[in-house]
Scaffold this motif. Structure first.
Motif, PDB file in Angstrom:
ATOM      1  N   PRO A   1     -28.253   2.158   4.742  1.00  0.00           N
ATOM      2  CA  PRO A   1     -27.199   1.312   4.168  1.00  0.00           C
ATOM      3  C   PRO A   1     -25.985   2.126   3.702  1.00  0.00           C
TER       4      PRO A   1
ATOM      5  N   ARG B   1     -30.482  -4.039  12.412  1.00  0.00           N
ATOM      6  CA  ARG B   1     -31.444  -4.185  11.315  1.00  0.00           C
ATOM      7  C   ARG B   1     -31.874  -2.816  10.791  1.00  0.00           C
TER       8      ARG B   1
ATOM      9  N   SER C   1     -29.104  -1.175   8.867  1.00  0.00           N
ATOM     10  CA  SER C   1     -28.927  -1.802   7.550  1.00  0.00           C
ATOM     11  C   SER C   1     -30.030  -1.432   6.573  1.00  0.00           C
ATOM     12  N   VAL C   2     -31.270  -1.402   7.043  1.00  0.00           N
ATOM     13  CA  VAL C   2     -32.409  -1.149   6.163  1.00  0.00           C
ATOM     14  C   VAL C   2     -32.569   0.347   5.859  1.00  0.00           C
ATOM     15  N   GLU C   3     -32.465   1.177   6.905  1.00  0.00           N
ATOM     16  CA  GLU C   3     -32.736   2.606   6.744  1.00  0.00           C
ATOM     17  C   GLU C   3     -31.513   3.429   6.372  1.00  0.00           C
TER      18      GLU C   3
END
Length: 194
Positions: free
Chosen positions: A154, A147, A150-152
């Motif tokens: 990409p 997560r 993916s969020v920090e």
């Protein structure tokens, strides 16, 4: 006097050669349950190195009778394998890509899996565990799970997708998808030698 020394030197040389580390036989996890990665090809290299279990040495990968050299951008991270895993009859270990500064060939690093990249190469599914160093002081990417990656970060995922899809045009590699760290752990368990 020379005749007495020569056999001892020969014996000493044989003992030193037989004491080579067998990286493929190292434990998958350390005593404190940290996943290990053996680095074959350092970040920034264009020369694909692999571990030869028979020679107990790191050698150039051979493709079409020649040393395999990536005619594309250099490896964006450190590529290696997870010891004591085996994904085929040739003894090949499960691949791992360590997102960190350059680690030299033969480095054994404690890592945290943050995801798994799925590729299709010449019709076969290929899994690459994506990991970061276990020690926070060695991390430049602060993600410790899928997560956060993916969020920090990409763009890291996009770069890896593009690099692996384009690094070897002859292999016909396509990016399939990403899986999380739990899936990566299951794949590691699946391929561990008992």
């Amino acid at each position: 006097m020379k005749s007495y020394i020569t056999p001892y030197l020969t014996l000493l040389a044989l003992l030193l050669v037989s004491c080579k580390t067998d990286y493929a036989e190292l434990p998958t996890y350390t005593g404190n349950e940290q996943l290990q990665a053996v680095i074959e090809t350092p970040a920034g290299s264009n020369h694909r190195l692999i571990y030869d279990q028979e020679q107990k040495a790191f050698v150039n990968d051979i493709m079409a009778g020649q040393d395999r050299v990536v005619q594309f951008l250099p490896y964006p991270a450190n590529l290696g394998f997870i010891p004591s895993t085996e994904i085929n009859r040739n003894g090949k270990g499960l691949e791992v890509l360590v997102l960190s500064e350059r680690l030299e060939t033969g480095t054994v690093a404690e890592v945290l899996p943050v995801g798994l990249m799925q590729l299709e190469t010449d019709g076969e599914l290929q899994h690459i565990v994506v990991a970061v160093p276990a020690r926070p002081s060695e991390r430049h990417i602060e993600a410790t799970n899928y997560r956060a990656l993916s969020v920090e970060y990409p763009a890291v995922k996009k770069i890896l997708e593009e690099w692996f899809a384009n690094a070897n045009p002859a292999a016909n590699t396509n990016f399939v998808g990403w899986r999380d760290e739990r899936f990566a752990e299951k794949e590691i368990q699946r391929w561990m030698r008992l």
